[in-house]
Design a protein around this motif. Sequence first.
Motif, short mmCIF file in Angstrom:
data_model
loop_
_atom_site.label_atom_id
_atom_site.label_comp_id
_atom_site.label_asym_id
_atom_site.label_seq_id
_atom_site.Cartn_x
_atom_site.Cartn_y
_atom_site.Cartn_z
N ALA A 148 34.86 5.78 29.43
CA ALA A 148 36.08 5.02 29.72
C ALA A 148 37.24 5.39 28.80
CB ALA A 148 35.79 3.52 29.62
N GLU A 149 36.99 5.59 27.52
CA GLU A 149 38.11 5.84 26.60
C GLU A 149 38.82 7.17 26.86
OE1 GLU A 149 39.21 6.28 21.87
OE2 GLU A 149 37.57 4.94 22.46
N PRO A 150 38.11 8.31 26.96
CA PRO A 150 38.86 9.54 27.24
C PRO A 150 39.57 9.51 28.58
CG PRO A 150 36.48 9.94 27.24
CD PRO A 150 36.70 8.58 26.67
N VAL A 151 38.98 8.85 29.57
CA VAL A 151 39.66 8.73 30.86
C VAL A 151 40.92 7.88 30.69
CG1 VAL A 151 39.51 7.86 33.22
CG2 VAL A 151 37.55 9.05 32.21
N ALA A 152 40.81 6.78 29.95
CA ALA A 152 41.97 5.91 29.73
C ALA A 152 43.10 6.67 29.05
CB ALA A 152 41.56 4.70 28.90
N ARG A 153 42.76 7.49 28.08
CA ARG A 153 43.80 8.23 27.35
C ARG A 153 44.49 9.26 28.26
NH1 ARG A 153 44.28 6.77 22.38
NH2 ARG A 153 42.56 5.76 21.26
N ALA A 154 43.73 9.88 29.16
CA ALA A 154 44.34 10.83 30.09
C ALA A 154 45.24 10.11 31.10
CB ALA A 154 43.25 11.61 30.81
N VAL A 155 44.81 8.94 31.56
CA VAL A 155 45.61 8.16 32.52
C VAL A 155 46.89 7.66 31.85
CG1 VAL A 155 45.68 6.07 33.93
CG2 VAL A 155 43.61 7.48 33.89
N LEU A 156 46.78 7.17 30.63
CA LEU A 156 47.96 6.69 29.91
C LEU A 156 48.96 7.81 29.67
CD1 LEU A 156 46.35 4.25 27.31
CD2 LEU A 156 47.84 3.63 29.22
N ALA A 157 48.46 9.00 29.31
CA ALA A 157 49.36 10.13 29.09
C ALA A 157 50.09 10.50 30.37
CB ALA A 157 48.58 11.32 28.56
N LEU A 158 49.38 10.44 31.50
CA LEU A 158 50.01 10.72 32.79
C LEU A 158 51.14 9.73 33.05
CD1 LEU A 158 49.62 12.57 35.38
CD2 LEU A 158 48.37 10.62 36.34
N ALA A 159 50.88 8.45 32.80
CA ALA A 159 51.90 7.42 33.02
C ALA A 159 53.06 7.57 32.05
CB ALA A 159 51.27 6.04 32.89
N GLU A 160 52.75 7.88 30.79
CA GLU A 160 53.81 8.07 29.78
C GLU A 160 54.75 9.20 30.18
OE1 GLU A 160 50.83 6.74 26.11
OE2 GLU A 160 51.45 8.83 26.36
#
Length: 351
Positions: A324-336
């Motif tokens: 969950a954490e590495p996926v969350a970081r990739a999703v957040l970077a996409l949104a940022e």
Amino acid sequence: MPDGPATPTGAERRPARLSTAALTSSGTLPPPWLGEQVAVRGGAVFVRRTPWTGPVDGVAAGAPRERALYVHGLGGASTNWTDLAALLAVRFDGWALDLPGFGRSRPPARTSYSVRGHVAAVVDVLERIVAEPGEGAGRPVHLLGNSLGGLVSLFVAASRPDLVATLTLVSPAMPVYRVPRAFSRTLLLLLLPGIPALAERRLSGVTPEQQVRGMVQMCFGDPRRVPRARLEQALAEMRERAEQPWATQALTRSMRGLISSYLRVGPRNAWRLARSLRLPTLVVWGDRDRLVDPALASRLAAAVPGARLQVLEGVGHVAMLEAAEPVARAVLALAEDAAGPVTADDEARAS
């Protein structure tokens, strides 16, 4: 075959950037989020809500607050997104739906489980989310889908890009012309008249314990990583589902609808639609995925213009559960990155 998963010549594969945003780390697993029935065409679906928490180490005033919708895979439910949605709540108000016939959603009115029907349900929920009052109202939504839900999300993004801010596809069930090893070839018989009813009768004899055990072995790269609390929740959920008379029908007929969609050619083929996407996209795959060939990861990332690719070592078919954490970081970077740099005008409007 022109509609197949050919890699476009010269296509660029961009590795996923990982956000450095602080994420919630309570040391305990969150329980499934609460939800309610939401009206869609042909009935209603159950939708869980993960409320925005704001930054972990910052001031909430003026912080980004966007909206996200999570779409589960075949045989799954909205609870598949519990952990990832909790992490992404630092930026997103989250909604996760049970597709028609799954989780706590009743079957569609005409008991049709086509991919097109699932797409219509997701579009209806997205329109409702966009229209909901509050911060983020009227703006496109970040759309995340896994497996069948990933394929459905791709169709949604291609047909209604006005509703989608970014697209994250976790091991999406893209069309293939070879049966994965994890599947029995008899599943192809679901295309024949009368066979789904026979499959439903056979599946009804499988106990919830057997279903959970099989799901863990098939979907996780390393089943030992699954916390006991999550196994107990999955078993309770499977027992609840076993009491629903439509449960096995939803599974077998959604599988039939999925396989039927693979036979679609022309402009509505999923691979062609992937090449038509023009919105920020993240492709996530586990290199131990037994259900959808990990080799498709780079092909899909190359097909979608500008897509980012995250391949997770030792992870299976449900990366949002297993990593969950590495996926969350990739999703957040996409949104940022999709939001762009914060300007003085943005700060003034937020204050």
